[in-house]
Write a protein that holds these residues in place. Structure first.
Motif, PDB file in Angstrom:
ATOM      1  N   GLN A 296      16.151  -4.929   4.645  1.00 33.36           N
ATOM      2  CA  GLN A 296      16.448  -5.182   3.222  1.00 33.36           C
ATOM      3  C   GLN A 296      15.175  -5.644   2.517  1.00 33.36           C
ATOM      4  O   GLN A 296      14.826  -5.149   1.436  1.00 33.36           O
ATOM      5  N   VAL A 297      14.478  -6.596   3.146  1.00 33.98           N
ATOM      6  CA  VAL A 297      13.237  -7.107   2.552  1.00 33.98           C
ATOM      7  C   VAL A 297      12.234  -5.961   2.420  1.00 33.98           C
ATOM      8  O   VAL A 297      11.545  -5.818   1.398  1.00 33.98           O
ATOM      9  N   SER A 298      12.163  -5.108   3.441  1.00 37.35           N
ATOM     10  CA  SER A 298      11.197  -4.010   3.411  1.00 37.35           C
ATOM     11  C   SER A 298      11.530  -3.006   2.310  1.00 37.35           C
ATOM     12  O   SER A 298      10.628  -2.478   1.653  1.00 37.35           O
ATOM     13  N   ALA A 299      12.814  -2.750   2.089  1.00 35.41           N
ATOM     14  CA  ALA A 299      13.195  -1.850   0.994  1.00 35.41           C
ATOM     15  C   ALA A 299      12.699  -2.428  -0.328  1.00 35.41           C
ATOM     16  O   ALA A 299      12.088  -1.733  -1.149  1.00 35.41           O
ATOM     17  N   HIS A 300      12.947  -3.719  -0.520  1.00 38.91           N
ATOM     18  CA  HIS A 300      12.495  -4.377  -1.756  1.00 38.91           C
ATOM     19  C   HIS A 300      10.971  -4.243  -1.890  1.00 38.91           C
ATOM     20  O   HIS A 300      10.460  -3.911  -2.965  1.00 38.91           O
ATOM     21  N   MET A 301      10.255  -4.491  -0.797  1.00 44.58           N
ATOM     22  CA  MET A 301       8.785  -4.457  -0.848  1.00 44.58           C
ATOM     23  C   MET A 301       8.264  -3.037  -1.085  1.00 44.58           C
ATOM     24  O   MET A 301       7.152  -2.848  -1.564  1.00 44.58           O
ATOM     25  N   LEU A 302       9.089  -2.029  -0.735  1.00 44.18           N
ATOM     26  CA  LEU A 302       8.692  -0.638  -0.998  1.00 44.18           C
ATOM     27  C   LEU A 302       9.065  -0.213  -2.420  1.00 44.18           C
ATOM     28  O   LEU A 302       8.870   0.938  -2.798  1.00 44.18           O
ATOM     29  N   GLY A 303       9.633  -1.141  -3.175  1.00 41.43           N
ATOM     30  CA  GLY A 303       9.922  -0.846  -4.578  1.00 41.43           C
ATOM     31  C   GLY A 303      11.356  -0.432  -4.862  1.00 41.43           C
ATOM     32  O   GLY A 303      11.670  -0.011  -5.969  1.00 41.43           O
ATOM     33  N   VAL A 304      12.229  -0.532  -3.849  1.00 37.42           N
ATOM     34  CA  VAL A 304      13.640  -0.197  -4.106  1.00 37.42           C
ATOM     35  C   VAL A 304      14.267  -1.354  -4.872  1.00 37.42           C
ATOM     36  O   VAL A 304      14.072  -2.522  -4.526  1.00 37.42           O
ATOM     37  N   ARG A 305      15.015  -1.005  -5.928  1.00 33.97           N
ATOM     38  CA  ARG A 305      15.666  -2.067  -6.716  1.00 33.97           C
ATOM     39  C   ARG A 305      16.742  -2.757  -5.891  1.00 33.97           C
ATOM     40  O   ARG A 305      17.482  -2.080  -5.162  1.00 33.97           O
ATOM     41  N   ASP A 306      16.857  -4.050  -6.089  1.00 33.43           N
ATOM     42  CA  ASP A 306      17.828  -4.818  -5.303  1.00 33.43           C
ATOM     43  C   ASP A 306      19.255  -4.294  -5.466  1.00 33.43           C
ATOM     44  O   ASP A 306      20.070  -4.420  -4.565  1.00 33.43           O
ATOM     45  N   GLU A 307      19.559  -3.701  -6.606  1.00 38.15           N
ATOM     46  CA  GLU A 307      20.933  -3.227  -6.817  1.00 38.15           C
ATOM     47  C   GLU A 307      21.291  -2.031  -5.925  1.00 38.15           C
ATOM     48  O   GLU A 307      22.437  -1.605  -5.869  1.00 38.15           O
ATOM     49  N   TYR A 308      20.283  -1.465  -5.235  1.00 41.06           N
ATOM     50  CA  TYR A 308      20.550  -0.355  -4.317  1.00 41.06           C
ATOM     51  C   TYR A 308      20.424  -0.757  -2.848  1.00 41.06           C
ATOM     52  O   TYR A 308      20.673   0.055  -1.961  1.00 41.06           O
ATOM     53  N   VAL A 309      19.989  -1.986  -2.600  1.00 41.96           N
ATOM     54  CA  VAL A 309      19.756  -2.407  -1.207  1.00 41.96           C
ATOM     55  C   VAL A 309      21.071  -2.926  -0.622  1.00 41.96           C
ATOM     56  O   VAL A 309      21.616  -3.922  -1.114  1.00 41.96           O
TER      57      VAL A 309
ATOM     58  N   ILE B  48      14.058   7.465  -1.183  1.00 44.21           N
ATOM     59  CA  ILE B  48      13.580   6.384  -0.304  1.00 44.21           C
ATOM     60  C   ILE B  48      14.740   5.820   0.518  1.00 44.21           C
ATOM     61  O   ILE B  48      14.612   5.558   1.717  1.00 44.21           O
ATOM     62  N   LEU B  49      15.897   5.691  -0.143  1.00 41.29           N
ATOM     63  CA  LEU B  49      17.052   5.164   0.589  1.00 41.29           C
ATOM     64  C   LEU B  49      17.496   6.118   1.691  1.00 41.29           C
ATOM     65  O   LEU B  49      17.924   5.694   2.765  1.00 41.29           O
ATOM     66  N   VAL B  50      17.388   7.429   1.442  1.00 39.93           N
ATOM     67  CA  VAL B  50      17.732   8.413   2.482  1.00 39.93           C
ATOM     68  C   VAL B  50      16.889   8.134   3.728  1.00 39.93           C
ATOM     69  O   VAL B  50      17.398   8.040   4.854  1.00 39.93           O
TER      70      VAL B  50
ATOM     71  N   TRP C 257      15.290   5.405   4.444  1.00 35.63           N
ATOM     72  CA  TRP C 257      15.666   4.056   4.932  1.00 35.63           C
ATOM     73  C   TRP C 257      16.851   4.165   5.902  1.00 35.63           C
ATOM     74  O   TRP C 257      16.847   3.584   6.974  1.00 35.63           O
ATOM     75  N   HIS C 258      17.856   4.952   5.518  1.00 34.62           N
ATOM     76  CA  HIS C 258      19.025   5.098   6.405  1.00 34.62           C
ATOM     77  C   HIS C 258      18.667   5.869   7.672  1.00 34.62           C
ATOM     78  O   HIS C 258      19.221   5.609   8.732  1.00 34.62           O
ATOM     79  N   SER C 259      17.744   6.825   7.545  1.00 36.41           N
ATOM     80  CA  SER C 259      17.364   7.585   8.744  1.00 36.41           C
ATOM     81  C   SER C 259      16.621   6.683   9.729  1.00 36.41           C
ATOM     82  O   SER C 259      16.526   6.990  10.910  1.00 36.41           O
ATOM     83  N   LEU C 260      16.123   5.574   9.238  1.00 37.42           N
ATOM     84  CA  LEU C 260      15.467   4.597  10.112  1.00 37.42           C
ATOM     85  C   LEU C 260      16.479   3.492  10.468  1.00 37.42           C
ATOM     86  O   LEU C 260      17.064   3.498  11.537  1.00 37.42           O
ATOM     87  N   ALA C 261      16.736   2.590   9.531  1.00 33.89           N
ATOM     88  CA  ALA C 261      17.516   1.385   9.841  1.00 33.89           C
ATOM     89  C   ALA C 261      18.967   1.677  10.252  1.00 33.89           C
ATOM     90  O   ALA C 261      19.413   1.297  11.338  1.00 33.89           O
ATOM     91  N   THR C 262      19.700   2.358   9.382  1.00 33.12           N
ATOM     92  CA  THR C 262      21.134   2.546   9.620  1.00 33.12           C
ATOM     93  C   THR C 262      21.365   3.386  10.868  1.00 33.12           C
ATOM     94  O   THR C 262      22.236   3.107  11.692  1.00 33.12           O
TER      95      THR C 262
ATOM     96  N   LYS D  88       0.838  -1.210   0.000  1.00 29.83           N
ATOM     97  CA  LYS D  88       0.000   0.000   0.000  1.00 29.83           C
ATOM     98  C   LYS D  88       0.871   1.257   0.000  1.00 29.83           C
ATOM     99  O   LYS D  88       0.592   2.229  -0.697  1.00 29.83           O
ATOM    100  N   THR D  89       1.930   1.240   0.808  1.00 32.91           N
ATOM    101  CA  THR D  89       2.819   2.417   0.868  1.00 32.91           C
ATOM    102  C   THR D  89       3.459   2.662  -0.497  1.00 32.91           C
ATOM    103  O   THR D  89       3.566   3.804  -0.955  1.00 32.91           O
ATOM    104  N   ARG D  90       3.857   1.570  -1.145  1.00 32.37           N
ATOM    105  CA  ARG D  90       4.461   1.711  -2.486  1.00 32.37           C
ATOM    106  C   ARG D  90       3.464   2.371  -3.445  1.00 32.37           C
ATOM    107  O   ARG D  90       3.835   3.218  -4.254  1.00 32.37           O
ATOM    108  N   MET D  91       2.192   1.997  -3.303  1.00 29.62           N
ATOM    109  CA  MET D  91       1.170   2.594  -4.185  1.00 29.62           C
ATOM    110  C   MET D  91       0.941   4.068  -3.826  1.00 29.62           C
ATOM    111  O   MET D  91       0.757   4.907  -4.709  1.00 29.62           O
TER     112      MET D  91
END
Ligand code: HEM
Length: 407
Positions: free
Chosen positions: A262-275, A227-229, A231-236, A193-196
């Motif tokens: 990592q799985v959540s990034a993928h599910m949010l639509g981040v390409r695996d090459e950036y995870v 999105i990765l920014v 992601w890092h503000s959360l996970a990293t 849903k978030t991806r949408m």
């Protein structure tokens, strides 16, 4: 939102409107060239394209078509009935949306059930740190991320920013839920849903004059880099702070926590090459993506105010100085100043002394009598904040927006 914060919001909103009218955009964001290697990613390979110029080629055209056709209210009604990971999609959804969702709900081939299971137990052990860090660390830091602040401020949800900020930080918490990715859990649903929603925002925000004037030249919001920014503000950030604080995390737990993200990034639509494939790779990517973009914006300051307003609701404002001082301690003075956290000359040194002692006690490293009383007051305040802010009992109800923030 209570009367006080609503009034504050309206006042801040008025000031922002005036700034927008004057075209108060910051110069186009200067970013260092993209050098992070795809060999550091879970895909272990990739073209190495700068994620600043990549969005979501599967979700974006579908949501654009759905929005252009209209009827979002009926779609949201259908979506509200889809709550469990193992549930079939509602039959009344348009065919193109269903097709996208059926693909998007698949976990990546590299998802590891054992690691996901292990990750789900970390919150139970370290919940107070993780909750406080998502809410007061990541949540507040998001207000120093200009693109995120502006997207959130000028999109439909910007009209209730308390709800919006709470939802992003709460998603962090839900990722750690015991059954997050199990059949009866709901993280797949939430992520799809978030991806949408993000895809819908990419279609809608470019139509907002206020966003376009302040977007620093970005023409489509929420790139993969953005999105990765976040992601890092959360996970990293959370993993780094827990280590800095001396919270004991085994290598297996650290790997499991990375994996669920990592799985959540993928599910949010981040390409695996950036995870990022490892914490070292994540730290390197965070230095490249997150550190250079942190900055103060009027929209971010308005969001900070709303977030700290939630704290004021706990006890008529008494806790706010304590939470401000703790947030400054957690985020550091640079970010603290950027987002306009108050200075607390008495509380700040007290927290800097008491917090490490409290962590050391909780981690079994020192005996009880060594803890100053302020530490317990702080811990109690954090506990209440985490409960109120993350509102553990209430699932995030995610709806697709069909307009921007009404001005
Ligand atoms: C919506 C999480 C990245 C901007 C949402 C929602 C969630 C979420 C849970 C749905 C909440 C709702 O229905 O109100 C996340 C996570 C991210 C991320 C976990 C990264 C790991 C970003 C970024 C931006 C952004 C990078 C902007 C640059 C927005 C906006 C909305 C939204 C504008 C829609 C608000 C509305 O309803 O109007 N996000 N987000 N998000 N997100 Fe994100």
């Amino acid at each position: 939102m209570d009367g006080l914060s609503r009034r504050k919001m309206l006042m801040t909103g008025g000031a922002l409107g005036a700034l927008g009218a004057l075209g108060a955009a910051t110069p186009a964001d200067a970013r260092p060239p993209w050098t992070w290697a795809p060999s550091s990613s879970v895909a272990n390979s990739g073209a190495g394209a700068d994620p600043q110029w990549v969005w979501d080629e599967e979700a974006d055209p579908v949501l654009a078509a759905v929005l252009d056709r209209g009827g979002i209210a009926a779609i949201n009604e259908q979506l509200a009935t889809w709550t469990r990971n193992d549930q079939a999609l509602p039959t009344g959804l348009p065919a193109d949306l269903r097709e996208f969702m059926n693909t998007a709900r698949q976990l990546p081939s590299w998802a590891d059930r054992d690691k996901l299971d292990r990750a789900s137990r970390i919150n139970a052990k370290k919940g107070i740190y993780i909750g406080a860090l998502y809410g007061l660390g990541s949540g507040l830091m998001s207000t120093a991320i200009p693109r995120e602040s502006r997207a959130v401020y000028y999109s439909k949800g910007g009209a209730d920013m308390k709800d919006r900020i709470a939802k992003t930080a709460k998603l962090g918490y839900d990722i750690g839920a015991t059954d997050a990715y199990l059949p009866q859990g709901s993280m797949i649903v939430t992520a799809v849903k978030t991806r949408m929603v993000h895809a819908a925002v990419r279609h809608l925000l470019p139509q907002s004059p206020a966003w376009t004037q302040t977007s620093g030249g970005q023409t489509t919001p929420i790139s993969q880099a953005d999105i990765l920014v976040t992601w890092h503000s959360l996970a990293t950030f959370v993993m780094r702070k827990m280590k800095e604080w001396g919270v004991r995390i085994s290598a297996d737990d650290a790997a499991a926590y990375l994996h669920v993200w990592q799985v959540s990034a993928h599910m949010l639509g981040v390409r695996d090459e950036y995870v990022p494939a490892s914490w070292d790779a994540a730290d390197a990517q965070s230095r490249q993506l997150l550190d250079p973009v942190l900055a103060s914006t009027p929209e971010g300051k308005a969001l900070t105010d709303v977030l700290l307003g939630i704290v004021a609701q706990l006890d008529a404002g008494l806790t706010r100085p304590l939470i401000s001082a703790f947030s400054r301690y957690t985020l550091g003075d640079r970010i603290g100043d950027m987002i306009g956290l108050s200075r607390e000359p008495i509380l700040e040194p007290l927290i800097a002394t008491a917090w490490p002692l409290l962590v050391a006690f909780r981690e079994g490293l020192i005996p009880l009598p060594a803890i100053p009383a302020i530490a317990w007051t702080l811990e109690e305040a954090l506990r209440r904040f985490v409960l109120v802010f993350l509102n553990e009992a209430r699932p995030i109800a995610i709806t697709i927006p069909d307009t921007n923030r009404p001005s």
